[in-house]
Design an enzyme around this catalytic site. Sequence first.
Site, PDB file in Angstrom:
ATOM      1  N   ALA A  45       0.875  -1.174   0.000  1.00 13.70           N
ATOM      2  CA  ALA A  45       0.000   0.000   0.000  1.00 13.70           C
ATOM      3  C   ALA A  45       0.911   1.222   0.000  1.00 13.70           C
ATOM      4  O   ALA A  45       1.790   1.346   0.865  1.00 13.70           O
ATOM      5  CB  ALA A  45      -0.901   0.011   1.234  1.00 13.70           C
ATOM      6  N   GLU A  46       0.731   2.106  -0.946  1.00  9.92           N
ATOM      7  CA  GLU A  46       1.698   3.197  -1.102  1.00  9.92           C
ATOM      8  C   GLU A  46       1.709   4.165   0.076  1.00  9.92           C
ATOM      9  O   GLU A  46       2.656   4.935   0.246  1.00  9.92           O
ATOM     10  CB  GLU A  46       1.447   3.952  -2.403  1.00  9.92           C
ATOM     11  CG  GLU A  46       0.160   4.731  -2.449  1.00  9.92           C
ATOM     12  CD  GLU A  46      -0.151   5.208  -3.859  1.00  9.92           C
ATOM     13  OE1 GLU A  46      -0.300   6.418  -4.026  1.00  9.92           O
ATOM     14  OE2 GLU A  46      -0.256   4.377  -4.766  1.00  9.92           O
ATOM     15  N   ASN A  47       0.653   4.121   0.907  1.00  9.85           N
ATOM     16  CA  ASN A  47       0.662   4.970   2.095  1.00  9.85           C
ATOM     17  C   ASN A  47       1.495   4.380   3.226  1.00  9.85           C
ATOM     18  O   ASN A  47       1.648   5.003   4.274  1.00  9.85           O
ATOM     19  CB  ASN A  47      -0.773   5.245   2.571  1.00  9.85           C
ATOM     20  CG  ASN A  47      -1.579   3.982   2.775  1.00  9.85           C
ATOM     21  OD1 ASN A  47      -1.507   3.054   1.984  1.00  9.85           O
ATOM     22  ND2 ASN A  47      -2.370   3.938   3.824  1.00  9.85           N
ATOM     23  N   SER A  87       7.907   4.352   1.704  1.00  7.19           N
ATOM     24  CA  SER A  87       7.106   3.652   0.710  1.00  7.19           C
ATOM     25  C   SER A  87       7.472   4.081  -0.704  1.00  7.19           C
ATOM     26  O   SER A  87       7.628   3.252  -1.609  1.00  7.19           O
ATOM     27  CB  SER A  87       5.616   3.910   0.974  1.00  7.19           C
ATOM     28  OG  SER A  87       4.818   3.087   0.166  1.00  7.19           O
TER      29      SER A  87
END
Length: 217
Positions: A45-47, A87
Amino acid sequence: MNAKEVIARRVALEFRDGDVVNLGFGIPNYSADFIPEGVNVILQAENGALRFGETPTEENYNPNLANSGGAPITLLPGAATFDIQTSFAIIRGGHVDATVLGALEVSQDASIANWLIPGKFAPGMGGAMDLLVGAKRVIAAIQHVDKNGNSKVLKECSLPLSAKGVVSRVITELAVFDFQDGKYLLREVAPGVTVEEVLEKTEGDVIVADDVTTMPI
């Protein structure tokens, strides 16, 4: 099965054991619910999370865990969480094996438009710009036609591009396409769908592979 589930199920079959895969908003994130048994894919998840799983139930829902679209996720054993800077270092450093992103349009030169419709508010391109050039493989998950029946699988995108010539594979509810000689290469058709129907609903130029198969969903 509705169109979104067909696409999500077929996307999940692209996951390879041991790969780090980033999933975009909507249908791509939905594909996490259909990871084939025995496939140990590391979803990002890019967060700021690595190794998340399917959508939680009421019993295992944690309000502090969400993907980049704000939807709840579950973390699998061995998961890691970190800040967004870390990330994006993973993404920009070329450590993401594949990304699956939704799209508004794709074109036969492997370009993608997925962030802006002129005249409508958009908060920005977000992480797509990094993922499209940082991931080793880009899969576009897109419904084949819009609500008016117009093809979204085009000769040339009409909307502002997110990136040019980066898409590896296109998955719709009707078909799976790769690219060859500046055209779409039809690889698979959905169950109950004919090659002729796909060609009729595809605005772009299509090469029909000699060994077109039915989607194994």
